[in-house]
Design a protein around this motif. Structure first.
Motif, PDB file in Angstrom:
ATOM      1  N   SER A  93      32.543  37.780  33.459  1.00 49.32           N
ATOM      2  CA  SER A  93      32.418  38.118  34.870  1.00 49.32           C
ATOM      3  C   SER A  93      31.303  37.340  35.548  1.00 49.32           C
ATOM      4  CB  SER A  93      32.181  39.627  35.027  1.00 49.32           C
ATOM      5  OG  SER A  93      33.310  40.364  34.599  1.00 49.32           O
ATOM      6  N   THR A 180      41.743  45.124  51.625  1.00 47.30           N
ATOM      7  CA  THR A 180      41.884  43.716  51.249  1.00 47.30           C
ATOM      8  C   THR A 180      43.252  43.404  50.657  1.00 47.30           C
ATOM      9  OG1 THR A 180      40.964  44.095  49.035  1.00 47.30           O
ATOM     10  CG2 THR A 180      39.424  43.464  50.781  1.00 47.30           C
ATOM     11  N   ARG A 181      43.992  44.438  50.238  1.00 52.20           N
ATOM     12  CA  ARG A 181      45.318  44.220  49.685  1.00 52.20           C
ATOM     13  C   ARG A 181      46.173  45.451  49.950  1.00 52.20           C
ATOM     14  NH1 ARG A 181      44.219  42.970  44.426  1.00 52.20           N
ATOM     15  NH2 ARG A 181      44.458  45.093  43.711  1.00 52.20           N
ATOM     16  N   PRO A 215      35.191  41.181  37.686  1.00 55.02           N
ATOM     17  CA  PRO A 215      36.625  40.865  37.645  1.00 55.02           C
ATOM     18  C   PRO A 215      37.373  41.496  36.478  1.00 55.02           C
ATOM     19  CG  PRO A 215      35.304  38.874  37.947  1.00 55.02           C
ATOM     20  CD  PRO A 215      34.355  39.976  37.595  1.00 55.02           C
ATOM     21  N   PRO A 225      40.287  39.956  40.239  1.00 58.48           N
ATOM     22  CA  PRO A 225      39.925  38.571  39.930  1.00 58.48           C
ATOM     23  C   PRO A 225      38.980  37.923  40.934  1.00 58.48           C
ATOM     24  CG  PRO A 225      42.209  38.718  40.656  1.00 58.48           C
ATOM     25  CD  PRO A 225      41.732  40.121  40.428  1.00 58.48           C
ATOM     26  N   ASP A 226      38.918  38.429  42.159  1.00 59.47           N
ATOM     27  CA  ASP A 226      38.031  37.845  43.166  1.00 59.47           C
ATOM     28  C   ASP A 226      36.698  38.580  43.289  1.00 59.47           C
ATOM     29  OD1 ASP A 226      39.983  35.921  43.867  1.00 59.47           O
ATOM     30  OD2 ASP A 226      41.007  37.386  45.140  1.00 59.47           O
ATOM     31  N   GLU A 227      36.496  39.588  42.455  1.00 56.16           N
ATOM     32  CA  GLU A 227      35.256  40.371  42.511  1.00 56.16           C
ATOM     33  C   GLU A 227      34.078  39.518  42.039  1.00 56.16           C
ATOM     34  OE1 GLU A 227      32.524  43.092  43.125  1.00 56.16           O
ATOM     35  OE2 GLU A 227      34.626  43.591  43.539  1.00 56.16           O
ATOM     36  N   ARG A 228      32.963  39.620  42.744  1.00 61.78           N
ATOM     37  CA  ARG A 228      31.723  38.953  42.369  1.00 61.78           C
ATOM     38  C   ARG A 228      30.665  40.010  42.094  1.00 61.78           C
ATOM     39  NH1 ARG A 228      30.139  35.373  47.186  1.00 61.78           N
ATOM     40  NH2 ARG A 228      28.244  35.275  45.917  1.00 61.78           N
ATOM     41  N   THR A 235      35.252  46.656  44.321  1.00 70.15           N
ATOM     42  CA  THR A 235      36.674  46.615  44.627  1.00 70.15           C
ATOM     43  C   THR A 235      37.319  47.903  44.130  1.00 70.15           C
ATOM     44  OG1 THR A 235      36.820  44.204  44.503  1.00 70.15           O
ATOM     45  CG2 THR A 235      38.865  45.436  44.222  1.00 70.15           C
ATOM     46  N   ARG A 259      45.590  36.090  35.894  1.00 70.35           N
ATOM     47  CA  ARG A 259      45.476  36.709  37.207  1.00 70.35           C
ATOM     48  C   ARG A 259      46.647  37.642  37.459  1.00 70.35           C
ATOM     49  NH1 ARG A 259      41.857  34.439  40.745  1.00 70.35           N
ATOM     50  NH2 ARG A 259      43.081  35.112  42.528  1.00 70.35           N
ATOM     51  N   ARG A 269      37.415  46.992  49.719  1.00 70.02           N
ATOM     52  CA  ARG A 269      36.097  46.486  49.344  1.00 70.02           C
ATOM     53  C   ARG A 269      35.061  47.284  50.106  1.00 70.02           C
ATOM     54  NH1 ARG A 269      34.136  43.075  45.908  1.00 70.02           N
ATOM     55  NH2 ARG A 269      33.499  41.362  47.233  1.00 70.02           N
TER      56      ARG A 269
END
Length: 313
Positions: A93, A180-181, A215, A225-228, A235, A259, A269
């Protein structure tokens, strides 16, 4: 560089007797202690202080790394991560080298950067929090992994009979801003509510809910997968439109770092949220069952832990 402490777990998947001396040599005279010795010696902070150590490195799997990381919260000691487990989600991660010797070079470079930590009712989690089906099955799954194969029947029975639950989410911002989705097959009413409404409270029916700080979790499931881990946000993934069979196939498709493929989940988020519902639901933090957590008050504490990482791009 200041003197460091290397904590190692001899039971970790790839940490054999030949690798440990190489790590000690690569870290240039580091003090070394096993997890068992550390427990007998009063813990991470006491041992580091007694040996004049200014940073801590840990070689092991995610459970070992996260146990040491939890002890460093609220301190100024930076953490170095040497992946030596099976899945190494924490290191993945943070885009750290998966080769142990290369990971030592990142530590020696001395670039400690703030890293986010999730908290649920005051308890930390580094990968993710889960509630619902996966949390209900985790204890049985761990028993099966440890050799109690006869528990597979109980696992399948519990999975078959598990039903959707109602999750009441209270977000720290309007749902339309946090979203976000959104699955294309959600009801028209829900689509309008989430995309246009200014409300921050949403009730959703789903098999499970995940709150990700990074992620990956579990078998390198790329659920976010786009989590930082340095942006101060979490997320929240709600698996609302899956049957149990579809959910199994979905997680198989995202295992080992792949992914997501056509995800049907809803994702938000946020920095903070509250999760409640009409009845108490099972919860896990990084795969560890938590029997006394409900309802959930969840937040991301930005930069709560300092970790040696590669330079920011």
């Amino acid at each position: 560089m200041a003197k460091g402490l290397l904590i190692h777990n001899p039971k970790a998947g790839s940490l054999d007797a030949a690798l440990l001396p190489k790590l000690i040599s690569a870290l240039d005279g580091v003090a070394s202690v096993s997890m068992e010795e550390l427990a007998d010696g009063g813990g991470v902070l006491q041992f580091a202080k007694a040996h004049g150590c200014d940073w801590v490195a840990v070689a092991g799997g995610d459970g070992t790394v996260e146990s040491v990381a939890a002890d460093l919260l609220g301190t100024t000691l930076p953490l170095g991560i040497i992946p030596a487990g099976t899945f190494n989600n924490f290191a993945r991660s943070l885009d750290l080298p998966l080769d142990p010797i290369d990971a030592c070079q990142v530590i020696l470079a001395g670039r400690a950067r703030p890293t986010d930590v999730g908290f649920a009712n005051g308890r930390p989690f580094f990968e993710c929090l889960g509630s619902g089906l996966d949390a209900a099955l985790y204890p049985l799954g761990e028993e099966i992994k440890s050799g109690r194969v006869h528990r597979l029947i109980d696992f399948l029975h519990r999975a078959y009979h598990y039903r959707r639950e109602r999750f009441v989410l209270t977000l720290d911002r309007p749902a339309c801003h946090a979203l976000t989705r959104l699955s294309t097959n959600e009801s028209h009413h829900l689509v309008h509510l989430l995309q246009a409404s200014r409300t921050s409270s949403v009730t959703l029916s789903a098999l499970m809910l995940l709150v990700s700080n990074g992620p990956y979790f579990g078998m390198n499931f790329a659920v976010a997968p786009d989590e930082r881990m340095d942006d101060g946000l979490l997320t929240v993934s709600v698996f609302s439109r899956y049957s149990k069979l579809q959910l199994w196939w979905h997680f198989a498709s995202i295992a080992f770092g792949r992914r997501e493929y056509c995800p049907k989940s809803i994702a938000f988020r946020v920095r903070k949220l509250r999760v409640s519902g009409p009845r108490k639901l099972p919860v896990h933090l990084d795969g560890s069952p938590q029997n006394d957590l409900w309802p959930l008050s969840i937040e991301c504490q930005k930069g709560a832990l300092h970790v040696f990482r590669k330079p920011a791009r």
